[in-house]
Design a protein around this motif. Structure first.
Motif, PDB file in Angstrom:
ATOM      1  N   LEU B 645      -6.944 -13.919 -42.263  1.00  0.00           N
ATOM      2  CA  LEU B 645      -7.511 -12.625 -41.893  1.00  0.00           C
ATOM      3  C   LEU B 645      -8.897 -12.809 -41.300  1.00  0.00           C
ATOM      4  CD1 LEU B 645      -6.505 -10.337 -44.912  1.00  0.00           C
ATOM      5  CD2 LEU B 645      -5.770 -10.091 -42.541  1.00  0.00           C
ATOM      6  N   LYS B 646      -9.665 -13.663 -41.972  1.00  0.00           N
ATOM      7  CA  LYS B 646     -11.023 -13.914 -41.507  1.00  0.00           C
ATOM      8  C   LYS B 646     -11.021 -14.558 -40.111  1.00  0.00           C
ATOM      9  CE  LYS B 646     -13.359 -12.958 -45.344  1.00  0.00           C
ATOM     10  NZ  LYS B 646     -14.600 -12.268 -45.534  1.00  0.00           N
ATOM     11  N   LEU B 647      -9.999 -15.387 -39.933  1.00  0.00           N
ATOM     12  CA  LEU B 647      -9.903 -16.072 -38.639  1.00  0.00           C
ATOM     13  C   LEU B 647      -9.178 -15.217 -37.592  1.00  0.00           C
ATOM     14  CD1 LEU B 647      -8.970 -19.543 -40.106  1.00  0.00           C
ATOM     15  CD2 LEU B 647     -11.092 -19.013 -38.899  1.00  0.00           C
ATOM     16  N   TYR B 648      -8.920 -13.967 -37.960  1.00  0.00           N
ATOM     17  CA  TYR B 648      -8.225 -13.017 -37.079  1.00  0.00           C
ATOM     18  C   TYR B 648      -6.818 -13.492 -36.740  1.00  0.00           C
ATOM     19  CZ  TYR B 648     -13.033 -11.533 -36.705  1.00  0.00           C
ATOM     20  OH  TYR B 648     -14.310 -11.177 -37.019  1.00  0.00           O
ATOM     21  N   LYS B 649      -6.234 -14.395 -37.545  1.00  0.00           N
ATOM     22  CA  LYS B 649      -4.836 -14.810 -37.322  1.00  0.00           C
ATOM     23  C   LYS B 649      -3.951 -13.902 -38.161  1.00  0.00           C
ATOM     24  CE  LYS B 649      -5.886 -19.646 -36.451  1.00  0.00           C
ATOM     25  NZ  LYS B 649      -5.802 -21.022 -36.957  1.00  0.00           N
ATOM     26  N   ILE B 663       8.282 -13.802 -53.622  1.00  0.00           N
ATOM     27  CA  ILE B 663       8.266 -14.362 -54.981  1.00  0.00           C
ATOM     28  C   ILE B 663       7.917 -13.294 -55.992  1.00  0.00           C
ATOM     29  CG2 ILE B 663       7.201 -16.088 -56.481  1.00  0.00           C
ATOM     30  CD1 ILE B 663       6.514 -17.633 -53.878  1.00  0.00           C
ATOM     31  N   GLU B 664       6.952 -12.493 -55.627  1.00  0.00           N
ATOM     32  CA  GLU B 664       6.387 -11.550 -56.600  1.00  0.00           C
ATOM     33  C   GLU B 664       6.287 -10.208 -55.902  1.00  0.00           C
ATOM     34  OE1 GLU B 664       3.003 -13.490 -58.549  1.00  0.00           O
ATOM     35  OE2 GLU B 664       2.328 -11.472 -59.023  1.00  0.00           O
ATOM     36  N   ASP B 665       7.216  -9.331 -56.187  1.00  0.00           N
ATOM     37  CA  ASP B 665       7.309  -8.143 -55.332  1.00  0.00           C
ATOM     38  C   ASP B 665       6.244  -7.088 -55.592  1.00  0.00           C
ATOM     39  OD1 ASP B 665      10.255  -6.805 -57.025  1.00  0.00           O
ATOM     40  OD2 ASP B 665       8.238  -7.270 -57.702  1.00  0.00           O
ATOM     41  N   SER B 666       5.412  -7.301 -56.580  1.00  0.00           N
ATOM     42  CA  SER B 666       4.368  -6.297 -56.811  1.00  0.00           C
ATOM     43  C   SER B 666       2.973  -6.902 -56.750  1.00  0.00           C
ATOM     44  CB  SER B 666       4.592  -5.625 -58.169  1.00  0.00           C
ATOM     45  OG  SER B 666       4.475  -6.606 -59.175  1.00  0.00           O
ATOM     46  N   ASN B 667       2.809  -7.982 -56.002  1.00  0.00           N
ATOM     47  CA  ASN B 667       1.485  -8.600 -55.913  1.00  0.00           C
ATOM     48  C   ASN B 667       0.545  -7.715 -55.119  1.00  0.00           C
ATOM     49  OD1 ASN B 667      -0.750 -10.214 -55.015  1.00  0.00           O
ATOM     50  ND2 ASN B 667       0.378 -11.997 -55.781  1.00  0.00           N
ATOM     51  N   ILE B 668      -0.413  -7.177 -55.835  1.00  0.00           N
ATOM     52  CA  ILE B 668      -1.279  -6.152 -55.252  1.00  0.00           C
ATOM     53  C   ILE B 668      -2.133  -6.714 -54.118  1.00  0.00           C
ATOM     54  CG2 ILE B 668      -3.172  -6.500 -56.913  1.00  0.00           C
ATOM     55  CD1 ILE B 668      -3.347  -3.406 -57.005  1.00  0.00           C
ATOM     56  N   LYS B 669      -2.578  -7.970 -54.327  1.00  0.00           N
ATOM     57  CA  LYS B 669      -3.410  -8.589 -53.291  1.00  0.00           C
ATOM     58  C   LYS B 669      -2.626  -8.802 -52.005  1.00  0.00           C
ATOM     59  CE  LYS B 669      -6.148 -11.201 -56.390  1.00  0.00           C
ATOM     60  NZ  LYS B 669      -6.166 -12.544 -56.936  1.00  0.00           N
ATOM     61  N   ALA B 670      -1.400  -9.233 -52.208  1.00  0.00           N
ATOM     62  CA  ALA B 670      -0.554  -9.491 -51.040  1.00  0.00           C
ATOM     63  C   ALA B 670      -0.358  -8.205 -50.240  1.00  0.00           C
ATOM     64  CB  ALA B 670       0.777 -10.058 -51.480  1.00  0.00           C
ATOM     65  N   PHE B 671      -0.091  -7.123 -50.951  1.00  0.00           N
ATOM     66  CA  PHE B 671       0.079  -5.848 -50.258  1.00  0.00           C
ATOM     67  C   PHE B 671      -1.184  -5.476 -49.500  1.00  0.00           C
ATOM     68  CE2 PHE B 671       3.643  -4.664 -53.224  1.00  0.00           C
ATOM     69  CZ  PHE B 671       4.576  -4.465 -52.211  1.00  0.00           C
ATOM     70  N   TYR B 672      -2.288  -5.637 -50.214  1.00  0.00           N
ATOM     71  CA  TYR B 672      -3.549  -5.236 -49.629  1.00  0.00           C
ATOM     72  C   TYR B 672      -3.852  -6.041 -48.371  1.00  0.00           C
ATOM     73  CZ  TYR B 672      -8.484  -4.109 -49.237  1.00  0.00           C
ATOM     74  OH  TYR B 672      -9.700  -3.702 -48.773  1.00  0.00           O
ATOM     75  N   ARG B 673      -3.634  -7.341 -48.506  1.00  0.00           N
ATOM     76  CA  ARG B 673      -3.944  -8.192 -47.353  1.00  0.00           C
ATOM     77  C   ARG B 673      -2.950  -7.979 -46.203  1.00  0.00           C
ATOM     78  NH1 ARG B 673      -6.107 -12.916 -51.257  1.00  0.00           N
ATOM     79  NH2 ARG B 673      -8.009 -11.739 -51.697  1.00  0.00           N
ATOM     80  N   ARG B 674      -1.713  -7.693 -46.603  1.00  0.00           N
ATOM     81  CA  ARG B 674      -0.758  -7.420 -45.526  1.00  0.00           C
ATOM     82  C   ARG B 674      -1.164  -6.141 -44.800  1.00  0.00           C
ATOM     83  NH1 ARG B 674       5.618  -7.356 -46.668  1.00  0.00           N
ATOM     84  NH2 ARG B 674       5.138  -5.242 -47.358  1.00  0.00           N
ATOM     85  N   ALA B 675      -1.669  -5.193 -45.612  1.00  0.00           N
ATOM     86  CA  ALA B 675      -2.144  -3.956 -44.988  1.00  0.00           C
ATOM     87  C   ALA B 675      -3.233  -4.256 -43.961  1.00  0.00           C
ATOM     88  CB  ALA B 675      -2.669  -3.016 -46.066  1.00  0.00           C
ATOM     89  N   LEU B 676      -4.149  -5.131 -44.355  1.00  0.00           N
ATOM     90  CA  LEU B 676      -5.219  -5.497 -43.436  1.00  0.00           C
ATOM     91  C   LEU B 676      -4.673  -6.216 -42.214  1.00  0.00           C
ATOM     92  CD1 LEU B 676      -7.942  -6.719 -45.957  1.00  0.00           C
ATOM     93  CD2 LEU B 676      -7.853  -4.530 -44.738  1.00  0.00           C
ATOM     94  N   ALA B 677      -3.673  -7.068 -42.480  1.00  0.00           N
ATOM     95  CA  ALA B 677      -3.054  -7.789 -41.367  1.00  0.00           C
ATOM     96  C   ALA B 677      -2.389  -6.809 -40.408  1.00  0.00           C
ATOM     97  CB  ALA B 677      -2.048  -8.795 -41.893  1.00  0.00           C
ATOM     98  N   TYR B 678      -1.676  -5.848 -40.970  1.00  0.00           N
ATOM     99  CA  TYR B 678      -1.032  -4.834 -40.127  1.00  0.00           C
ATOM    100  C   TYR B 678      -2.070  -4.075 -39.336  1.00  0.00           C
ATOM    101  CZ  TYR B 678       3.693  -5.287 -42.049  1.00  0.00           C
ATOM    102  OH  TYR B 678       4.932  -5.733 -42.381  1.00  0.00           O
ATOM    103  N   LYS B 679      -3.175  -3.815 -40.026  1.00  0.00           N
ATOM    104  CA  LYS B 679      -4.240  -3.089 -39.354  1.00  0.00           C
ATOM    105  C   LYS B 679      -4.722  -3.877 -38.141  1.00  0.00           C
ATOM    106  CE  LYS B 679      -8.950  -1.688 -40.166  1.00  0.00           C
ATOM    107  NZ  LYS B 679     -10.065  -2.127 -40.991  1.00  0.00           N
ATOM    108  N   GLY B 680      -4.902  -5.205 -38.421  1.00  0.00           N
ATOM    109  CA  GLY B 680      -5.299  -6.089 -37.317  1.00  0.00           C
ATOM    110  C   GLY B 680      -4.267  -6.108 -36.206  1.00  0.00           C
TER     111      GLY B 680
END
Lengths: 302, 900
Positions: B645-649, B663-680
């Motif tokens: 994310l930081k590297l804009y990739k 692996i872990e369908d409720s990983n909050i960080k993963a969701f959050y970061r994916r959200a940021l990735a989608y935003k990007g």
């Protein structure tokens, strides 16, 4: 040697003590052949500060407690006489004794040869121990005013002394006419057997006096009829008391070992005392009309 | 023929016979015959006989010889000189005293009369012979001599030999009247009207009585007499002896106080130091004990006992902490690494720098939180946030730690609390030296009180350690940390401080271990993980690739300690799920000390470090390496996602997140970061979906809400409804945040920061302390509390007071089911020592109701023989003191209940 002062009195003196006077006053209490108890201010010895006709016959023995910083409670003097009575005096009370221990009417009166105070560890507790010519030793409890214990050691009791007057009764040494002495452990009194004791013989003659070292209560010196002095040490047993078959506590006596002996004279040494200030310094008087001053060294290493 | 006196065969007077004879009595007779000279004079044979007896029975009375008193000629010149010299100096001393006392005149004499006890009730007459039967029995026995004239006929030898037969007989006829109760000896002596000389005399005499009691093992009596001696005139010797007697009685705290007194009066007193060391070692303060012994050895390097004790204590210490290396080893490293020392110092300073900046950061963190609302993107401030966050967390976790300690039974006494807050103030203003003094005083005070709350003392030590660390006094810092950890194992601050101290002393191995332990407890501490990495490198340089083998084992932190910190950490992590620290923590909790995982950890830590430094490329590499080792570890993926994310990739980031979510369908960080990735990737709808999922899992994530707000703005109109609903929610959350923040502050203040709330706490403490000592317990809980304190201090006197206050029938209720062997015993002891003398009836009542208490039978069954005897003694004394309040029958039946 210089005499500071020489004072002569009409009646020959038999015994004396500083035991019931304060450290500053230093009044001497004496018993004489006429049965009089006098207390003297040695600075002004002409008239006694206290005087009483204490006994009908000679006062054989005297002891004091409550003075000299030794013993809690009132200053008191005890006298034992040939008339068979033992009387306790308070210098603040004139004419009458504060306690009088005499045989009941009709009983034969034994000659009381020696008296000693003990157990004065608080204001109330106090005992008097008296030794008689027939070997009786009696222990009077002054708090309860009762005869607490008596025994007979078969020979006349020449001298009794508690190792300390001002602690909970610990040990009592009694010397006898025929050259042996008994050490009683006074901590544990069995209902029937009384106090445990150990005896030892020495001197091959009358043991005139026993005196405990003021700086160590387990060391004492005895003086003998053959002009000898024996220095003893009492060793406590591993357990000072045990249970008998009925579960009552009974004392266990320790052992006595001779540390040193010397012979000073061919005549009996009748009187003996230690210095309260200098450890090992002692003085003794003998029938050869000599007063001897001795120093016992290395007492620290015992 | 035979000899005249003992009828011994003449043949026995012979070398050969004497040599073989083993009968000492017979030999003694032979000796007497030989000495008497009636069979002729044989000096050699006499001597030979004496030697033989001495060999068989050295204490034989026959060997005693009359000898004259020794005179000057019997001694060597020096011996006589010493004897004479001593005597002379004594004489001069006494003369001086006499001279002096002439000036002190005798006004006082009369005053003394006033405090004398009254004259014994007069003319009490006491019959000397009370028992007639006994008298008559005695008369039957022939008492020698009956008459003075009989004395001459008396044979000493014969009488003496009788002694050997029966000395026990004497006891048999003794009479018994009353038995004394326990001796009551006043603890104080009235000194009114005494001159100084008198006082010295009496103090010495009382001390001697104490010594004598001590010599025969009557330590209670000894303590009493020492106390009396001190009451007249406090002397070093009396205190010292009292301390020794207290040690024998195992009254550690009183002994400690006495030693402290001696050391106050005479610093460096060897005996007191030795005794204090003993006390400390029994109280398990091994470090302090060692310090004291070191002081002794410094003054007397040849003191054998000190050396022996030191060895023993060090061994004990070793047993407790098998991890710590010996000092000598550490020194060796120091020598080896002289070249590196500069770097090391720098590192040390780094740490100090960090420590110093931590306080500032905390302030920042607070500001941060309050400013949070206005903050649009937490992303850019990641580093600062992460660190401040972690700083908070440390303090917070300590807060909880100390708070939980405060919840314990005994609390920091007000004086100590005051000292501590003063120390805290000084610490804050940078006066570390003075702060050390304050903390030391607080520690001493608390220890002296005898109340031991390990938590509080641990904190005090830990704070002092911080001061030492700041001062650069690493060895003292380590010692204090050790003590703190002894009292409160696995507490963070001392561990961290010790680690820093070790590191600055270049004892890298120990430092490594401590940092690792810290990370086990709370993996979110950056300073620790940084240092671990740093040290790893140093150790690799130093020891080569096999450096791990040289490490001592890392202690395994008990789950309880972990969870404790974990809760605290979790609390924060909910507000800031993005912090890398959290990721570490999660992983590290799952870690064991196995080597692969260790490597994995190192790699990951390195990665985390790179993230912190902003070197995201390198971090990605590290994380990728990690993945080779363990593909199931989600945190590595989420971390790598962050880097991407930081590297804009954004695409790669999305993939990593996807992987995690598989692996872990409720990983909050993963969701959050994916959200940021989608935003990007400008896929706003997917981003909103993910953020909603985040909020579904945890509605309190601020960042998510902000992101959502932002994205919804981007999505414009269609998300208006969502935004408004969230607005409401947000307000609520803000309030929550504020309250939470307050809590945090309290938590911090509890450890060291805030003096004001410290005082609040102090006043609260005051109340509790009063309650402990005074009031009558109203319920079982109060009673239990008091009892615990009493029992912990073995304070029989206080226990006696307690028992006097409470109504005996209430005892079973108050005790509820808390009756234990120890409590039972302290009851018995305090009843016997303190209550019995005053009120035997109360003792009986207590014993009676004690037997009605729950668990009484169990406790009774578990008593040891010795303990039973104590109970028996109490009953014996009770039966002597029998009065109208209870009859002997009552006592007998109660005895049965007590199984005696």
């Amino acid at each position: 040697i210089l005499f500071f002062k020489k004072i002569e009195k009409a009646k020959p003196l038999k015994c004396g003590t500083f035991g019931a006077t304060s450290l500053q006053q230093r009044y001497l209490a004496t018993g004489d052949f006429g049965g009089n108890l006098n207390i003297w201010n040695l600075e002004a010895p002409e008239i006694p500060v206290y005087s009483v006709k204490a006994h009908k016959e000679i006062i054989n023995s005297i002891d004091g407690v409550g003075g000299l910083g030794i013993g809690e409670g009132a200053p008191e003097i005890v006298t034992g006489s040939r008339d068979g009575t033992v009387k306790v005096w308070d210098p603040r009370q004139k004419d009458t004794p504060v306690a009088n221990m005499e045989p009941v009417q009709g009983e034969s009166r034994r000659d009381c040869w020696t008296v000693a105070f003990g157990n004065a560890y608080n204001q109330e507790e106090r005992v008097v121990c008296a030794g008689y010519d027939n070997g009786d030793i009696k222990l009077f409890d002054l708090k309860t005013m009762s005869l607490r214990w008596e025994t007979n050691i078969k020979n006349g009791v020449c001298s009794v002394e508690f190792d300390r007057k001002d602690v909970n009764m610990n040990k009592l040494v009694a010397t006898s006419l025929e050259g042996k002495f008994h050490v009683f452990d006074m901590r544990t009194q069995h209902p029937t057997k009384g106090f445990a004791s150990v005896s030892e013989k020495a001197h091959k003659s009358t043991m005139w006096q026993v005196r405990h070292l003021p700086q160590n209560r387990d060391i004492f010196m005895t003086s003998g009829g053959a002009g000898s002095l024996h220095l003893w040490k009492y060793e406590y047993p591993a357990q000072r008391s045990k249970k008998d078959s009925e579960g009552a506590e009974m004392g266990v006596a320790g052992s006595v070992s001779l540390l040193q002996n010397v012979t000073l004279s061919t005549q009996p040494i009748s009187s003996l005392d230690w210095s309260p200030d200098k450890k090992g310094l002692c003085v003794c008087g003998a029938f050869d009309q000599t007063v001897r001053v001795l120093i016992v060294t290395k007492l620290n290493k015992v | 023929g035979t000899t005249k006196t003992y009828q011994i065969p003449i043949g026995h007077l012979d070398y050969k016979f004497i040599e073989k004879c083993t009968d000492v009595k017979h030999l003694e007779k032979i000796l007497r015959v030989l000495r008497s000279g009636e069979e002729g004079c044989y000096p050699d044979l006499t001597l030979f006989c004496e030697k033989r007896i001495e060999h068989l029975h050295p204490a034989s009375r026959a060997l005693r010889k009359d000898k004259p008193a020794a005179t000057a000629s019997d001694f060597t010149a020096e011996e006589w000189e010493t004897i004479n010299g001593e005597l002379m100096s004594w004489v001069t001393e006494m003369n001086e005293d006499d001279y002096k006392s002439q000036f002190i005149e005798t006004d006082i004499l009369h005053e003394r009369q006033d405090n004398l006890p009254p004259i014994r009730c007069s003319s009490s007459c006491l019959p000397a012979n009370q028992n007639k039967s006994l008298q008559s029995k005695q008369r039957n026995k022939k008492n020698v001599p009956r008459d003075y004239s009989e004395w001459d006929k008396f044979d000493v030898e014969k009488e003496c030999s009788k002694i050997d037969e029966g000395c026990d007989e004497n006891n048999s006829k003794a009479r018994f009247f009353t038995r004394p109760s326990l001796p009551v000896i006043d603890k104080k002596i009235d000194t009114t009207g005494m001159t100084k000389k008198d006082k010295i005399f009496i103090a010495t005499r009382e001390k001697e009585k104490g010594n004598e009691a001590f010599a025969i093992g009557d330590y209670m009596e000894a303590v009493t007499y020492y106390t009396r001696s001190i009451s007249v005139l406090p002397t070093v010797a009396a205190y010292n002896n009292k301390a020794q007697a207290e040690i024998k009685l195992q009254h550690w705290h009183s002994a400690l106080q006495d030693c402290e007194k001696v050391l106050d009066m005479e610093p460096g007193n060897i005996k007191a130091l030795m005794r204090r060391a003993t006390v400390h070692s029994h109280l398990q303060n091994y470090q302090t004990a060692i310090e004291d012994l070191m002081k002794v050895l410094y003054a007397e390097p040849e003191n054998a006992i000190a050396k022996k004790n030191l060895l023993e204590i060090e061994k004990k210490l070793e047993d407790i902490k098998p991890v710590s290396e010996t000092k000598s080893k550490g020194k060796k490293i120091l020598i080896q690494d002289i070249e590196d020392s500069e770097g090391g110092e720098e590192r040390g300073e780094d740490i100090k720098e960090y420590e110093r900046s931590r306080g500032e950061k905390k302030k920042k963190a607070q500001k941060h939180l309050s400013d949070h609302e206005g903050e649009v993107n937490g992303f850019l401030n990641h580093d600062q946030k992460g660190e401040s966050h972690e700083a908070e967390k440390i303090s917070r976790s300590h807060g909880t730690g100390s708070l939980s300690a405060d919840g314990g039974s005994s609390l920091l006494p007000p004086i100590a609390a005051k000292l501590k807050s003063e120390g805290n103030e000084l610490f804050k203003s940078g006066q570390f030296g003075e702060a050390v003094l304050k903390y030391s005083a607080a520690i001493e005070y608390v220890m002296g009180l005898g109340e031991q709350n390990p938590g509080d003392i641990s904190i005090l030590y830990s704070n002092r350690a911080a001061c030492y660390l700041k001062e650069g006094n690493c060895s003292d810092c380590i010692q204090d940390c050790n003590r703190a950890l002894e009292l409160q194992p696995f507490s963070l601050k001392p561990l961290l401080r010790r680690a820093m101290a070790y590191e600055s002393m270049e004892r890298y191995r120990q430092a490594y271990i401590d940092y690792k332990t810290v990370l086990q407890i709370d993996s979110s501490i950056h300073a620790a993980s940084d240092s671990v990495n740093r040290i790893t490198k140093t150790l690799i340089d130093q020891d080569g690739p096999s450096w791990r083998e040289k490490l001592p084992p890392i202690p395994v932190v008990p789950v309880s300690a972990q969870l404790h910190r974990w809760d605290a950490g979790n609390f924060t992590s909910e507000t800031k799920p993005r912090s890398t620290a959290d990721a570490n923590r999660e992983e590290q909790l799952q870690m064991t000390s196995e080597k692969d995982e260790e490597k994995f950890k190192t790699l990951k830590n390195e990665g985390n470090d790179f993230v912190k430094k902003g070197k995201y490329e390198e971090a990605v590499n590290k994380y990728s390496e990690c993945m080779k080792l363990n593909t199931k570890e989600c945190t590595v993926y989420t971390n790598r996602a962050l880097c991407y994310l930081k590297l804009y990739k954004y695409e790669e980031a999305k993939q990593d997140c996807d992987h995690v979510l598989q692996i872990e369908d409720s990983n909050i960080k993963a969701f959050y970061r994916r959200a940021l990735a989608y935003k990007g990737l400008q896929n706003y709808q997917a981003s909103v979906d993910d953020l909603n999922k985040v909020l579904l899992i945890d509605p309190n994530v601020l960042e998510a809400k902000k992101e959502l707000q932002q994205i919804t703005q981007l999505l414009s109109l269609e998300s208006n409804a969502v935004a408004s609903s969230q607005q409401k929610q947000r307000k609520k959350i803000i309030i929550q945040e504020v309250t939470e923040f307050d809590e945090q502050k309290e938590g911090q203040s509890a450890t060291s920061e805030d003096a004001v709330s410290e005082e609040v706490r102090t006043s609260a403490l005051l109340k509790t302390a009063e309650k402990l000592s005074i009031s009558e317990p109203t319920n079982a809980y109060d009673f239990g509390q008091i009892l615990n304190t009493v029992n912990a201090n073995k304070d029989e006197c206080a226990c006696a007071d307690l028992l006097t206050i409470i109504d005996p029938p209430k005892l079973p209720v108050l005790l509820s089911n808390k009756l234990e062997g120890e409590i039972f015993l302290i009851f018995i002891q305090s009843l016997a020592c303190y209550v019995l003398g005053k009120d035997p009836g109360l003792v009986y009542q207590h014993l009676f109701y004690l037997s009605k208490a729950e668990r009484f039978k169990v406790v009774l069954a578990l008593l040891s023989k010795n303990e039973k005897e104590q109970v028996q003694q109490l009953f014996d004394l009770l039966s002597e003191k029998q009065n109208h309040q209870y009859s002997l029958e009552d006592l007998e039946s109660l005895k049965k209940v007590y199984e005696l």
